[in-house]
Scaffold this active site. Sequence first.
Site, short mmCIF file in Angstrom:
data_model
loop_
_atom_site.label_atom_id
_atom_site.label_comp_id
_atom_site.label_asym_id
_atom_site.label_seq_id
_atom_site.Cartn_x
_atom_site.Cartn_y
_atom_site.Cartn_z
N ASP A 63 0.84 -1.20 0.00
CA ASP A 63 0.00 0.00 0.00
C ASP A 63 0.88 1.25 0.00
O ASP A 63 2.05 1.21 0.39
CB ASP A 63 -0.89 0.03 1.26
N1 URA Z 1 -1.24 -6.02 3.81
C1 URA Z 1 -1.74 -4.76 3.84
O1 URA Z 1 -2.77 -4.53 4.44
N2 URA Z 1 -1.05 -3.80 3.22
C2 URA Z 1 0.12 -3.99 2.59
O2 URA Z 1 0.70 -3.05 2.05
C3 URA Z 1 0.63 -5.30 2.55
C4 URA Z 1 -0.07 -6.30 3.17
#
Ligand code: URA
Length: 230
Positions: free
Chosen positions: A101
């Site tokens: 993310d």
């Molecule tokens: N899980 C998440 O919620 N975000 C990420 O960036 C990676 C794994």
Amino acid sequence: MRIDKFIGNNSDLSRTLIHVAIKRGLVTCNGETINKTNASMDDSDVIILNGEIITATQTRYIMLHKPAGYVCANTDSEHPTVLDLIDIPRKESLQIAGRLDLDTTGLVLLTDDGQWNHLLTSPNKSCSKCYFVTTTDSISDATASMFAEGVLLRGETKLTLPAHLTLVNSHQARLEIKEGKYHQVKRMFAAAGNNVIALHRESIGNILLDAQLNPGEYRHLTDIEISSFN
Ligand code: URA
């Protein structure tokens, strides 16, 4: 690098034939005809031989320490992308093996080897990923048991695969998961009534984020790291 060497590395022409081509004015660098056989180039220069672009054919495998605020995508209209941090030729052809993310930090692997990417990201391969998680509320032992048994995430019909949670302190833990659903870690903690405020990926399979890399820095993988997925 010398242009004649670059062409030699990435075509089947001998050095002699490359020199003949240069002397005949058949080689350009960024549109300018080269006339010296010892001319050099930068990694980002575009070399054309007799009308055909010469591309570096070597497959690349890169680990990046992703900082927050960068998108794991090849282009984005709003935010800088992880590719903006990478300075190698043909970086547009790199695939991101397991996205993070915008606000997540840590290990991102990039490659132009599609099969290798598949080994890491295919749901059937169950490659493990370890995240360091910081939460708003304290993490209970019940959360660890819940994750070990599998969680039904909102909007899903199947439980998550068993995941291993190790408490570091009341608000921090390491979570190892073997799949990569959208926002998986955040959704797992949400299902346990908690919120993730910081998320950092430490490893993918046997590849650990190199402690020498500051956020925004990258390096090429070693042969041992590459072959750890074969
Ligand atoms: N899980 C998440 O919620 N975000 C990420 O960036 C990676 C794994």
